[in-house]
Design an enzyme around this catalytic site. Structure first.
Site, PDB file in Angstrom:
ATOM      1  N   HIS A 111       0.389  -3.374  -7.955  1.00  0.00           N
ATOM      2  CA  HIS A 111      -0.272  -2.285  -7.221  1.00  0.00           C
ATOM      3  C   HIS A 111       0.552  -1.008  -7.215  1.00  0.00           C
ATOM      4  O   HIS A 111       0.198  -0.031  -6.555  1.00  0.00           O
ATOM      5  CB  HIS A 111      -0.597  -2.717  -5.787  1.00  0.00           C
ATOM      6  CG  HIS A 111      -1.883  -3.473  -5.707  1.00  0.00           C
ATOM      7  ND1 HIS A 111      -1.978  -4.747  -5.222  1.00  0.00           N
ATOM      8  CD2 HIS A 111      -3.127  -3.114  -6.070  1.00  0.00           C
ATOM      9  CE1 HIS A 111      -3.231  -5.145  -5.294  1.00  0.00           C
ATOM     10  NE2 HIS A 111      -3.956  -4.172  -5.794  1.00  0.00           N
ATOM     11  N   ASP A 178      -1.763  -0.525   5.263  1.00  0.00           N
ATOM     12  CA  ASP A 178      -3.199  -0.299   5.498  1.00  0.00           C
ATOM     13  C   ASP A 178      -4.049  -1.313   4.727  1.00  0.00           C
ATOM     14  O   ASP A 178      -5.131  -1.688   5.160  1.00  0.00           O
ATOM     15  CB  ASP A 178      -3.609   1.099   5.013  1.00  0.00           C
ATOM     16  CG  ASP A 178      -2.981   2.190   5.846  1.00  0.00           C
ATOM     17  OD1 ASP A 178      -2.524   1.902   6.963  1.00  0.00           O
ATOM     18  OD2 ASP A 178      -2.941   3.342   5.371  1.00  0.00           O
ATOM     19  N   GLU A 293      -2.649   6.762  13.095  1.00  0.00           N
ATOM     20  CA  GLU A 293      -2.571   7.417  11.781  1.00  0.00           C
ATOM     21  C   GLU A 293      -3.371   8.713  11.858  1.00  0.00           C
ATOM     22  O   GLU A 293      -3.774   9.157  12.931  1.00  0.00           O
ATOM     23  CB  GLU A 293      -3.106   6.509  10.662  1.00  0.00           C
ATOM     24  CG  GLU A 293      -2.159   5.386  10.282  1.00  0.00           C
ATOM     25  CD  GLU A 293      -2.420   4.821   8.891  1.00  0.00           C
ATOM     26  OE1 GLU A 293      -3.279   5.365   8.152  1.00  0.00           O
ATOM     27  OE2 GLU A 293      -1.758   3.823   8.538  1.00  0.00           O
TER      28      GLU A 293
HETATM   29  P1  FAD Z   1       4.161  -4.556  -7.505  1.00  0.00           P
HETATM   30  O1  FAD Z   1       3.504  -3.279  -7.761  1.00  0.00           O
HETATM   31  O2  FAD Z   1       3.815  -5.679  -8.404  1.00  0.00           O
HETATM   32  O3  FAD Z   1       5.757  -4.366  -7.493  1.00  0.00           O
HETATM   33  C1  FAD Z   1       6.356  -3.261  -6.866  1.00  0.00           C
HETATM   34  C2  FAD Z   1       7.858  -3.228  -7.123  1.00  0.00           C
HETATM   35  O4  FAD Z   1       8.468  -4.290  -6.430  1.00  0.00           O
HETATM   36  C3  FAD Z   1       8.253  -3.405  -8.582  1.00  0.00           C
HETATM   37  O5  FAD Z   1       9.456  -2.719  -8.822  1.00  0.00           O
HETATM   38  C4  FAD Z   1       8.459  -4.890  -8.694  1.00  0.00           C
HETATM   39  O6  FAD Z   1       9.323  -5.225  -9.765  1.00  0.00           O
HETATM   40  C5  FAD Z   1       9.050  -5.204  -7.338  1.00  0.00           C
HETATM   41  N1  FAD Z   1       8.683  -6.525  -6.849  1.00  0.00           N
HETATM   42  C6  FAD Z   1       7.457  -7.091  -6.763  1.00  0.00           C
HETATM   43  N2  FAD Z   1       7.555  -8.304  -6.220  1.00  0.00           N
HETATM   44  C7  FAD Z   1       8.861  -8.496  -5.964  1.00  0.00           C
HETATM   45  C8  FAD Z   1       9.599  -9.573  -5.406  1.00  0.00           C
HETATM   46  N3  FAD Z   1       9.025 -10.696  -5.006  1.00  0.00           N
HETATM   47  N4  FAD Z   1      10.937  -9.434  -5.301  1.00  0.00           N
HETATM   48  C9  FAD Z   1      11.564  -8.305  -5.693  1.00  0.00           C
HETATM   49  N5  FAD Z   1      10.927  -7.275  -6.248  1.00  0.00           N
HETATM   50  C10 FAD Z   1       9.587  -7.364  -6.359  1.00  0.00           C
HETATM   51  N6  FAD Z   1       2.163   0.711   0.796  1.00  0.00           N
HETATM   52  C11 FAD Z   1       2.497   0.911   2.084  1.00  0.00           C
HETATM   53  O7  FAD Z   1       3.678   0.889   2.430  1.00  0.00           O
HETATM   54  N7  FAD Z   1       1.523   1.139   3.023  1.00  0.00           N
HETATM   55  C12 FAD Z   1       0.206   1.122   2.730  1.00  0.00           C
HETATM   56  O8  FAD Z   1      -0.618   1.299   3.606  1.00  0.00           O
HETATM   57  C13 FAD Z   1      -0.170   0.894   1.387  1.00  0.00           C
HETATM   58  N8  FAD Z   1      -1.467   0.877   1.031  1.00  0.00           N
HETATM   59  C14 FAD Z   1      -1.807   0.632  -0.254  1.00  0.00           C
HETATM   60  C15 FAD Z   1      -3.155   0.574  -0.591  1.00  0.00           C
HETATM   61  C16 FAD Z   1      -3.539   0.308  -1.884  1.00  0.00           C
HETATM   62  C17 FAD Z   1      -4.996   0.249  -2.215  1.00  0.00           C
HETATM   63  C18 FAD Z   1      -2.544   0.112  -2.881  1.00  0.00           C
HETATM   64  C19 FAD Z   1      -2.937  -0.152  -4.292  1.00  0.00           C
HETATM   65  C20 FAD Z   1      -1.205   0.182  -2.565  1.00  0.00           C
HETATM   66  C21 FAD Z   1      -0.819   0.441  -1.246  1.00  0.00           C
HETATM   67  N9  FAD Z   1       0.524   0.505  -0.878  1.00  0.00           N
HETATM   68  C22 FAD Z   1       0.865   0.712   0.425  1.00  0.00           C
HETATM   69  C23 FAD Z   1       1.583   0.465  -1.887  1.00  0.00           C
HETATM   70  C24 FAD Z   1       2.219  -0.900  -2.040  1.00  0.00           C
HETATM   71  O9  FAD Z   1       3.135  -1.136  -0.997  1.00  0.00           O
HETATM   72  C25 FAD Z   1       2.973  -0.937  -3.362  1.00  0.00           C
HETATM   73  O10 FAD Z   1       2.056  -0.846  -4.396  1.00  0.00           O
HETATM   74  C26 FAD Z   1       3.853  -2.141  -3.501  1.00  0.00           C
HETATM   75  O11 FAD Z   1       4.496  -2.020  -4.730  1.00  0.00           O
HETATM   76  C27 FAD Z   1       3.171  -3.485  -3.378  1.00  0.00           C
HETATM   77  O12 FAD Z   1       2.373  -3.809  -4.454  1.00  0.00           O
HETATM   78  P2  FAD Z   1       2.528  -5.197  -5.215  1.00  0.00           P
HETATM   79  O13 FAD Z   1       2.734  -6.283  -4.232  1.00  0.00           O
HETATM   80  O14 FAD Z   1       1.410  -5.299  -6.152  1.00  0.00           O
HETATM   81  O15 FAD Z   1       3.924  -4.979  -5.993  1.00  0.00           O
END
Ligand code: FAD
Length: 555
Positions: A111, A178, A293
């Site tokens: 994400h 969120d 918010e």
């Molecule tokens: P990824 O995108 O897969 O990874 C993000 C990073 O973390 C990368 O560098 C990855 O290598 C690393 N990573 C992933 N998993 C691990 C792990 N287990 N250990 C160590 N490193 C790891 N963020 C907020 O703070 N507040 C919000 O309200 C919010 N709303 C969002 C709404 C939407 C619709 C979207 C798409 C994103 C939102 N986000 C929000 C952002 C979100 O926190 C980031 O995208 C975050 O990266 C989590 O996504 P993911 O779990 O898919 O991680």
């Protein structure tokens, strides 16, 4: 004998080259070939859990922000599907032991919006597979301790599943994002913020213990009491120091319902001073709201339309929509919305009657445009999982898997009104922001909820308890949108630089180490971040998609 051995060796080499070609038709560079060969040596550990085919590697090089043209540059040599933390440790030890260590990145759900979860030319670890058994069905790695008031959640688990597992025992975490369909490891690698952060801090401030696999393949359990430096490094650490395979999250008694409030404002000063009253520790309105918010509306019709899709039933009637449009016109095309929620019922010690009493006082005191207060009553789960309904609607319309050139910033309180005047009423109106799809969020947080020992970067202490976050969360749906949105983001950055507004990116993305050091961390924080990198990932294996470090690390 030697001739036979040489012939056999030649045969093995030809097979290896053929296999590599068949398995990876689009990958021909010597670097990726050697990465795949190195991983194949792990076959005993990884049997059946590595894919090198184009479908798998293409998927692992995309993310929520994806701009299709970046896919090939971000493509890994392989995707690894671990079944345990030990599998991940073996992979990292193999990379560490190699003469040219290959990059490894965890992928939660992808994400991210700037390629942060990619491992160009290396190996992407598909974290979700930790929660799947060999024959497919999901194995929930979620264990609640009712007595200890915590949940142990696999790093790959989605926050929505953490919520439901905790609610089964009448408990809940306190700090959220969120959107709940994000992984525990992914948000803890950033910070995890939402409207509860003003009271409880970001999600990284709500962790008791972590299991981490470091860049050298060491499996470590850490907390504030044990290996605190690694614990602090990993929280907000952008995946640079280790992969989180388990997080222990504290729980509190869960409420049952939420009164969800939206108030419209014609100016930023009234909105922000009301938000600050609601998040203050003292004063007539302290403690009234559990969630605070706000958002900026530059396209009142469109935003009202998309709001309607989120709650179970509409906040607005047709008549309201016409009145809001008239208010927006009067206000010069920009309106603000304060969004709040109060929890009650269940294990919370407040009733609907208590909530109504508090809301009455609040609505009397706040300076919103009179006649523009909208209230809904929903379940606690409906409130927390509110973005999901909007997601499903966008997916059905083919508007979810589009590029998202998001810009998230932290700003000092002293700059928020200058920022609003220059960006919301300036850059965004000039650039046709009203026709751009996606919300623009603006809300304050309290500094005391953040821990400066952790890696997450938030504004330098300027003596002010409050700082703001602004999220310009655009979706590029039409031809030309992406370029327009990227130009708008660049103009926002220029405006801040020219106006001397020190803004810090949240969910940051920079192209070079020099930019990370100077523009994101600043000297003191950079030195600590780089020291921790040398300690926990000395071969710069982890999360190269962030473009912070490369191999070999500078001394
Ligand atoms: P990824 O995108 O897969 O990874 C993000 C990073 O973390 C990368 O560098 C990855 O290598 C690393 N990573 C992933 N998993 C691990 C792990 N287990 N250990 C160590 N490193 C790891 N963020 C907020 O703070 N507040 C919000 O309200 C919010 N709303 C969002 C709404 C939407 C619709 C979207 C798409 C994103 C939102 N986000 C929000 C952002 C979100 O926190 C980031 O995208 C975050 O990266 C989590 O996504 P993911 O779990 O898919 O991680």
């Amino acid at each position: 004998m030697i001739a036979m051995a040489a012939a056999e060796l030649g045969f093995v080499l030809i097979c290896a080259v053929l296999m590599a070609t068949i398995l990876r038709p689009t990958l021909a560079s010597p670097t990726t070939t050697s990465v795949v060969d190195q991983i194949r040596e792990l076959e005993g550990v990884t049997a059946g859990r590595i894919r090198t085919d184009a479908a798998a590697t293409a998927l692992a090089s995309t993310d929520f922000g994806t701009n299709a043209s970046s896919v090939d540059a971000a493509r890994p040599a392989a995707v690894f599907y671990p079944s345990s933390a030990a599998d991940i440790a073996a992979l990292l030890r193999a990379s560490s032991a190699s003469a040219s260590p290959f990059p490894v990145s965890a992928r939660g759900c992808g994400h991210s919006t700037g390629g942060q979860a990619t491992a160009p030319g290396g190996v992407v670890v598909d974290m979700a597979s930790l929660g799947r058994s060999a024959d497919g069905p999901s194995v929930a790695r979620l264990a609640v301790s009712v007595h200890g008031r915590y949940i142990d959640a696999g790093g790959e688990q989605l926050w929505v599943d953490v919520l439901h597992a905790a609610l089964a025992h009448g408990l809940t975490p306190r700090s959220w994002t969120d959107y709940l369909h994000l992984t525990v490891g992914g948000t803890l690698s950033n910070a995890g913020i939402s409207g509860q952060a003003f009271r409880h801090g970001p999600q990284i401030s709500n962790v008791l213990e972590l299991d981490v696999v470091t860049g050298t393949g060491e499996m470590v359990t850490c907390s504030k009491e044990k290996q605190a430096d690694l614990f602090d490094a990993v929280l907000g650490g952008l995946g640079q120091f280790g992969l989180i395979t388990r997080a222990r999250i504290p729980l509190v008694p869960a409420p049952a319902r939420a009164r969800w409030v939206r108030l419209l404002y014609a100016d930023a000063a009234a909105l922000t001073s009301d938000q600050e009253r609601l998040i203050a520790e003292r004063g007539a309105l302290a403690g009234v709201m559990d969630y605070v918010e706000g958002s900026v509306l530059t396209d009142s019709q469109g935003l009202i339309g998309s709001w309607r899709s989120q709650p179970p039933s509409s906040f607005f009637s047709e008549g309201d929509a016409a009145r809001v449009a008239a208010l927006a016109k009067e206000a010069g095309g920009v309106l603000y919305c304060l969004e709040g929620a109060v929890y009650y019922g269940g294990a919370a010690d407040t009733t609907a009657a208590d909530v109504d009493k508090g809301l009455e006082v609040m609505l009397r005191e706040l300076r919103y445009a009179r006649g523009f207060a909208f209230v809904q009553d929903v379940s606690y789960v409906e409130f927390l999982d509110r973005v999901r309904a909007g997601e499903l609607k966008l997916r059905a319309a083919g508007l979810w898997d589009v590029p998202h050139p998001w810009l998230n910033l932290f700003l000092p309180r002293s700059s928020i009104l200058d920022f609003a005047a220059g960006v919301f009423h300036g850059v965004m109106l000039r650039r046709g922001g009203g026709t751009m799809m996606g919300p623009v969020l603006v809300y304050p947080m309290n500094r005391r909820g953040w821990d400066g020992a952790m890696s997450a970067v938030f504004p330098e202490d300027d003596g002010d308890e409050v700082f703001y976050t602004v999220g310009i969360l655009r979706s590029a749906v039409a031809a030309g949108d992406l370029a327009r949105m990227e130009a708008q983001n660049a103009e926002v950055a220029r405006f801040c630089a020219d106006a001397g507004i020190p803004c810090t990116q949240y969910l940051p993305s920079y192209a070079t180490q020099a930019e990370w050091a100077a523009r994101h961390f600043g000297p003191g924080r950079w030195d600590r971040f780089a020291r921790r990198k040398r300690k926990y990932d000395p071969n710069a294996i982890l999360s190269r998609g962030q473009r912070i470090f490369s191999y070999p690390l500078a001394a």
